[in-house]
Scaffold this motif. Structure first.
Motif, PDB file in Angstrom:
ATOM      1  N   LEU A 173      83.871  43.033 138.219  1.00 23.09           N
ATOM      2  CA  LEU A 173      83.610  44.155 137.314  1.00 23.09           C
ATOM      3  C   LEU A 173      84.897  44.853 136.903  1.00 23.09           C
ATOM      4  O   LEU A 173      85.175  45.013 135.705  1.00 23.09           O
ATOM      5  CB  LEU A 173      82.665  45.147 137.996  1.00 23.09           C
ATOM      6  CG  LEU A 173      82.504  46.504 137.307  1.00 23.09           C
ATOM      7  CD1 LEU A 173      81.874  46.346 135.935  1.00 23.09           C
ATOM      8  CD2 LEU A 173      81.691  47.458 138.183  1.00 23.09           C
ATOM      9  N   TRP A 174      85.692  45.265 137.858  1.00 22.83           N
ATOM     10  CA  TRP A 174      86.895  46.034 137.540  1.00 22.83           C
ATOM     11  C   TRP A 174      87.953  45.177 136.858  1.00 22.83           C
ATOM     12  O   TRP A 174      88.658  45.644 135.957  1.00 22.83           O
ATOM     13  CB  TRP A 174      87.450  46.689 138.800  1.00 22.83           C
ATOM     14  CG  TRP A 174      86.612  47.853 139.232  1.00 22.83           C
ATOM     15  CD1 TRP A 174      85.551  47.834 140.084  1.00 22.83           C
ATOM     16  CD2 TRP A 174      86.748  49.210 138.785  1.00 22.83           C
ATOM     17  NE1 TRP A 174      85.016  49.093 140.207  1.00 22.83           N
ATOM     18  CE2 TRP A 174      85.735  49.963 139.426  1.00 22.83           C
ATOM     19  CE3 TRP A 174      87.627  49.869 137.936  1.00 22.83           C
ATOM     20  CZ2 TRP A 174      85.580  51.334 139.223  1.00 22.83           C
ATOM     21  CZ3 TRP A 174      87.480  51.231 137.735  1.00 22.83           C
ATOM     22  CH2 TRP A 174      86.467  51.955 138.365  1.00 22.83           C
ATOM     23  N   LEU A 175      88.046  43.914 137.256  1.00 23.46           N
ATOM     24  CA  LEU A 175      88.999  43.032 136.586  1.00 23.46           C
ATOM     25  C   LEU A 175      88.569  42.727 135.159  1.00 23.46           C
ATOM     26  O   LEU A 175      89.408  42.654 134.259  1.00 23.46           O
ATOM     27  CB  LEU A 175      89.153  41.735 137.382  1.00 23.46           C
ATOM     28  CG  LEU A 175      90.016  41.830 138.640  1.00 23.46           C
ATOM     29  CD1 LEU A 175      89.937  40.536 139.438  1.00 23.46           C
ATOM     30  CD2 LEU A 175      91.470  42.143 138.281  1.00 23.46           C
ATOM     31  N   SER A 176      87.262  42.544 134.927  1.00 24.21           N
ATOM     32  CA  SER A 176      86.786  42.303 133.570  1.00 24.21           C
ATOM     33  C   SER A 176      87.101  43.488 132.672  1.00 24.21           C
ATOM     34  O   SER A 176      87.574  43.311 131.538  1.00 24.21           O
ATOM     35  CB  SER A 176      85.277  42.037 133.573  1.00 24.21           C
ATOM     36  OG  SER A 176      84.978  40.825 134.230  1.00 24.21           O
ATOM     37  N   LEU A 177      86.854  44.668 133.166  1.00 22.14           N
ATOM     38  CA  LEU A 177      87.151  45.863 132.382  1.00 22.14           C
ATOM     39  C   LEU A 177      88.654  45.976 132.122  1.00 22.14           C
ATOM     40  O   LEU A 177      89.084  46.257 130.999  1.00 22.14           O
ATOM     41  CB  LEU A 177      86.640  47.105 133.113  1.00 22.14           C
ATOM     42  CG  LEU A 177      86.661  48.409 132.322  1.00 22.14           C
ATOM     43  CD1 LEU A 177      85.791  48.307 131.084  1.00 22.14           C
ATOM     44  CD2 LEU A 177      86.212  49.572 133.202  1.00 22.14           C
ATOM     45  N   GLY A 178      89.453  45.741 133.149  1.00 18.02           N
ATOM     46  CA  GLY A 178      90.898  45.785 132.973  1.00 18.02           C
ATOM     47  C   GLY A 178      91.407  44.731 132.010  1.00 18.02           C
ATOM     48  O   GLY A 178      92.281  44.990 131.176  1.00 18.02           O
ATOM     49  N   ASN A 179      90.838  43.519 132.097  1.00 19.14           N
ATOM     50  CA  ASN A 179      91.251  42.450 131.190  1.00 19.14           C
ATOM     51  C   ASN A 179      90.966  42.809 129.739  1.00 19.14           C
ATOM     52  O   ASN A 179      91.796  42.564 128.852  1.00 19.14           O
ATOM     53  CB  ASN A 179      90.529  41.154 131.555  1.00 19.14           C
ATOM     54  CG  ASN A 179      91.086  40.494 132.806  1.00 19.14           C
ATOM     55  OD1 ASN A 179      92.240  40.715 133.166  1.00 19.14           O
ATOM     56  ND2 ASN A 179      90.261  39.720 133.474  1.00 19.14           N
ATOM     57  N   TRP A 180      89.786  43.367 129.472  1.00 19.66           N
ATOM     58  CA  TRP A 180      89.442  43.730 128.100  1.00 19.66           C
ATOM     59  C   TRP A 180      90.411  44.767 127.541  1.00 19.66           C
ATOM     60  O   TRP A 180      90.849  44.677 126.387  1.00 19.66           O
ATOM     61  CB  TRP A 180      88.010  44.261 128.028  1.00 19.66           C
ATOM     62  CG  TRP A 180      86.970  43.190 127.957  1.00 19.66           C
ATOM     63  CD1 TRP A 180      86.016  42.891 128.889  1.00 19.66           C
ATOM     64  CD2 TRP A 180      86.773  42.265 126.898  1.00 19.66           C
ATOM     65  NE1 TRP A 180      85.252  41.829 128.481  1.00 19.66           N
ATOM     66  CE2 TRP A 180      85.689  41.428 127.251  1.00 19.66           C
ATOM     67  CE3 TRP A 180      87.401  42.044 125.675  1.00 19.66           C
ATOM     68  CZ2 TRP A 180      85.222  40.408 126.433  1.00 19.66           C
ATOM     69  CZ3 TRP A 180      86.931  41.027 124.849  1.00 19.66           C
ATOM     70  CH2 TRP A 180      85.869  40.217 125.239  1.00 19.66           C
ATOM     71  N   VAL A 181      90.745  45.737 128.354  1.00 20.12           N
ATOM     72  CA  VAL A 181      91.671  46.766 127.887  1.00 20.12           C
ATOM     73  C   VAL A 181      93.044  46.168 127.608  1.00 20.12           C
ATOM     74  O   VAL A 181      93.677  46.447 126.585  1.00 20.12           O
ATOM     75  CB  VAL A 181      91.759  47.915 128.907  1.00 20.12           C
ATOM     76  CG1 VAL A 181      92.900  48.869 128.562  1.00 20.12           C
ATOM     77  CG2 VAL A 181      90.433  48.681 128.958  1.00 20.12           C
ATOM     78  N   VAL A 182      93.522  45.315 128.500  1.00 21.19           N
ATOM     79  CA  VAL A 182      94.827  44.686 128.295  1.00 21.19           C
ATOM     80  C   VAL A 182      94.815  43.804 127.047  1.00 21.19           C
ATOM     81  O   VAL A 182      95.737  43.841 126.224  1.00 21.19           O
ATOM     82  CB  VAL A 182      95.225  43.860 129.538  1.00 21.19           C
ATOM     83  CG1 VAL A 182      96.433  42.984 129.242  1.00 21.19           C
ATOM     84  CG2 VAL A 182      95.513  44.793 130.710  1.00 21.19           C
ATOM     85  N   TRP A 183      93.777  42.994 126.895  1.00 22.67           N
ATOM     86  CA  TRP A 183      93.694  42.101 125.732  1.00 22.67           C
ATOM     87  C   TRP A 183      93.689  42.879 124.423  1.00 22.67           C
ATOM     88  O   TRP A 183      94.369  42.532 123.464  1.00 22.67           O
ATOM     89  CB  TRP A 183      92.436  41.248 125.819  1.00 22.67           C
ATOM     90  CG  TRP A 183      92.464  40.225 126.900  1.00 22.67           C
ATOM     91  CD1 TRP A 183      93.571  39.691 127.505  1.00 22.67           C
ATOM     92  CD2 TRP A 183      91.338  39.614 127.535  1.00 22.67           C
ATOM     93  NE1 TRP A 183      93.209  38.791 128.475  1.00 22.67           N
ATOM     94  CE2 TRP A 183      91.838  38.718 128.511  1.00 22.67           C
ATOM     95  CE3 TRP A 183      89.965  39.730 127.379  1.00 22.67           C
ATOM     96  CZ2 TRP A 183      91.005  37.948 129.318  1.00 22.67           C
ATOM     97  CZ3 TRP A 183      89.133  38.963 128.180  1.00 22.67           C
ATOM     98  CH2 TRP A 183      89.656  38.089 129.135  1.00 22.67           C
ATOM     99  N   LEU A 184      92.916  43.939 124.386  1.00 21.37           N
ATOM    100  CA  LEU A 184      92.718  44.661 123.138  1.00 21.37           C
ATOM    101  C   LEU A 184      93.843  45.633 122.805  1.00 21.37           C
ATOM    102  O   LEU A 184      94.171  45.848 121.653  1.00 21.37           O
ATOM    103  CB  LEU A 184      91.388  45.419 123.178  1.00 21.37           C
ATOM    104  CG  LEU A 184      90.150  44.536 123.126  1.00 21.37           C
ATOM    105  CD1 LEU A 184      88.912  45.325 123.542  1.00 21.37           C
ATOM    106  CD2 LEU A 184      89.958  43.962 121.735  1.00 21.37           C
TER     107      LEU A 184
END
Length: 415
Positions: free
Chosen positions: A374-385
């Protein structure tokens, strides 16, 4: 959307009688998908009794190695021979289930699976129904050979790969996140380049996620790393798993599971990873994670193959006398076809490779993987975007997903 090359039309579509293709919205993986319809009594590989049917044509993401595509096709084909909810591949003129085009991209044609995903707010009975279908898939996956790189049959007991991967990612994502916390959000995300996307809604979703991470990431990442560290060297039973079985990859018609799709991420790891991915897709899990996971796993299998620890080497047991594959003498389980809420499938005992860990340890592993994901998915989306400004085909869909992950992370941060 990738165009269909002539060589794929000639080698794969025409031999299977495909006359019409419709490009489908792109997903997040980079694959391209087309919905196809065949003509009755058409094509050299379509027999005289065939009727018009719908198929799915997929182009794998660029640079996917052919040996990986072929390995996954072997396992999915074996699984499809046992479960009606798994799509079956169609073959090319030369008998292959995967065809490479002149650019080096791999293509496959399979049966189109009917149905729709459950909504994120599905009730616990619906989520349990999906978990039963996953268990049915794992009962067959745990009998499949591990491959040429493993010179033995399952069960194999090794540390969970998903735990080790998440530990590494937690260490490497912190610095990119810190840069995102300081960046100019409005100038970073290219939402205005996409027709039909509301920039304000996308920016609002990303900014809300970024602020939640800014406040909670140091504490949550430390806690998650400590939790994973206690599990990273524990040997657990492993076999081929689906690995990316979130709610959009399990389809329902009425109250029954109708299809399991998208096998791109398959590999050898603990089956607990699939259950963590599935449960973590729903509101009911994040409202009370431990209680929901415990209840669903207990209802899926009353004698708890996920939490029991029987003797290694138990042979498969079936509710009916098994038949034998012609010429081999090997037992085959009856093919499973219906997974409804009102009529659970007949129990088919898995070999001990699926029976995981000691009492209570599987719930702990599931919880740790779900929370880290959960937390990595959220972090990944923020980094990608924000940091990398990647282009996505549908940022409105991205905004919806980021918003839901932010809601789940907010609940988790409160505990």
């Amino acid at each position: 959307m990738t165009q269909i090359p002539d060589e794929i039309v000639q080698r794969l579509l025409m031999p299977n009688g495909v006359q019409k293709t419709i490009a489908m919205p792109s997903g997040m993986s980079g694959a391209s998908v087309f919905r196809c319809r065949t003509a009755s009594h058409a094509g050299q590989l379509v027999d005289s009794s065939s009727q018009s049917e719908e198929l799915a044509l997929k182009c794998w993401p660029e640079q996917t190695p052919g040996h990986r595509v072929e390995a996954i096709h072997q396992r999915v084909s074996s699984l499809a021979s046992k479960l009606d909810l798994v799509p079956s591949y169609r073959r090319s003129v030369d008998g292959k289930t995967a065809v490479v085009d002149l650019r080096g991209c791999w293509w496959e044609l399979s049966s189109w699976m009917p149905g729709q995903p459950l909504p994120a707010n599905a009730d616990i009975a619906q989520v349990t129904c999906g978990a039963r279908a996953l268990l049915a898939a794992h009962r067959h996956l745990c009998t499949i050979e591990l491959g040429q790189d493993r010179h033995f049959q399952p069960p194999v007991f090794e540390p969970c790969v998903a735990v080790q991967e998440r530990l590494k990612r937690l260490q490497t994502i912190t610095q990119p996140l810190q840069r995102c916390f300081q960046s100019n959000l409005a100038g970073s995300v290219p939402v205005r380049q996409l027709t039909g996307t509301d920039p304000a809604l996308v920016l609002q979703a990303i900014d809300r996620a970024r602020e939640l991470l800014r406040r909670n990431w140091p504490d949550r990442s430390r806690r998650i790393q400590a939790e994973l560290a206690t599990l990273q060297f524990d040997p657990v039973p492993q076999h081929w798993i689906l690995r990316d079985v979130h709610r959009e990859h399990l389809l329902f018609v009425d109250r029954q599971v109708s299809g399991l799709i998208d096998f791109d991420a398959m590999r050898i790891d603990s089956p607990i990873v699939d259950f963590a991915r599935w449960l973590g897709s729903f509101d009911c899990f994040w409202e009370s994670p431990f209680e929901t996971a415990t209840q669903i796993l207990a209802e899926v299998e009353p004698d708890s193959p996920l939490t029991a620890s029987p003797a290694i080497g138990d042979p498969p047991q079936f509710t009916e006398p098994p038949s034998s594959e012609p010429g081999t003498g090997r037992p085959t389980a009856p093919r499973d076809s219906s997974w409804g809420l009102d009529s659970p499938p007949a129990t088919v005992r898995p070999p001990s490779t699926f029976r995981a860990i000691e009492e209570g340890k599987s719930i702990k592993l599931l919880m740790a993987i779900a929370r880290a994901s959960l937390w990595l998915s959220l972090g990944n989306w923020v980094v990608w975007l924000v940091d990398e400004s990647r282009q996505f085909p549908d940022l409105s869909r991205v905004a919806e997903r980021v918003g839901r992950l932010t809601d789940y992370a907010s609940r988790d941060a409160e505990h």
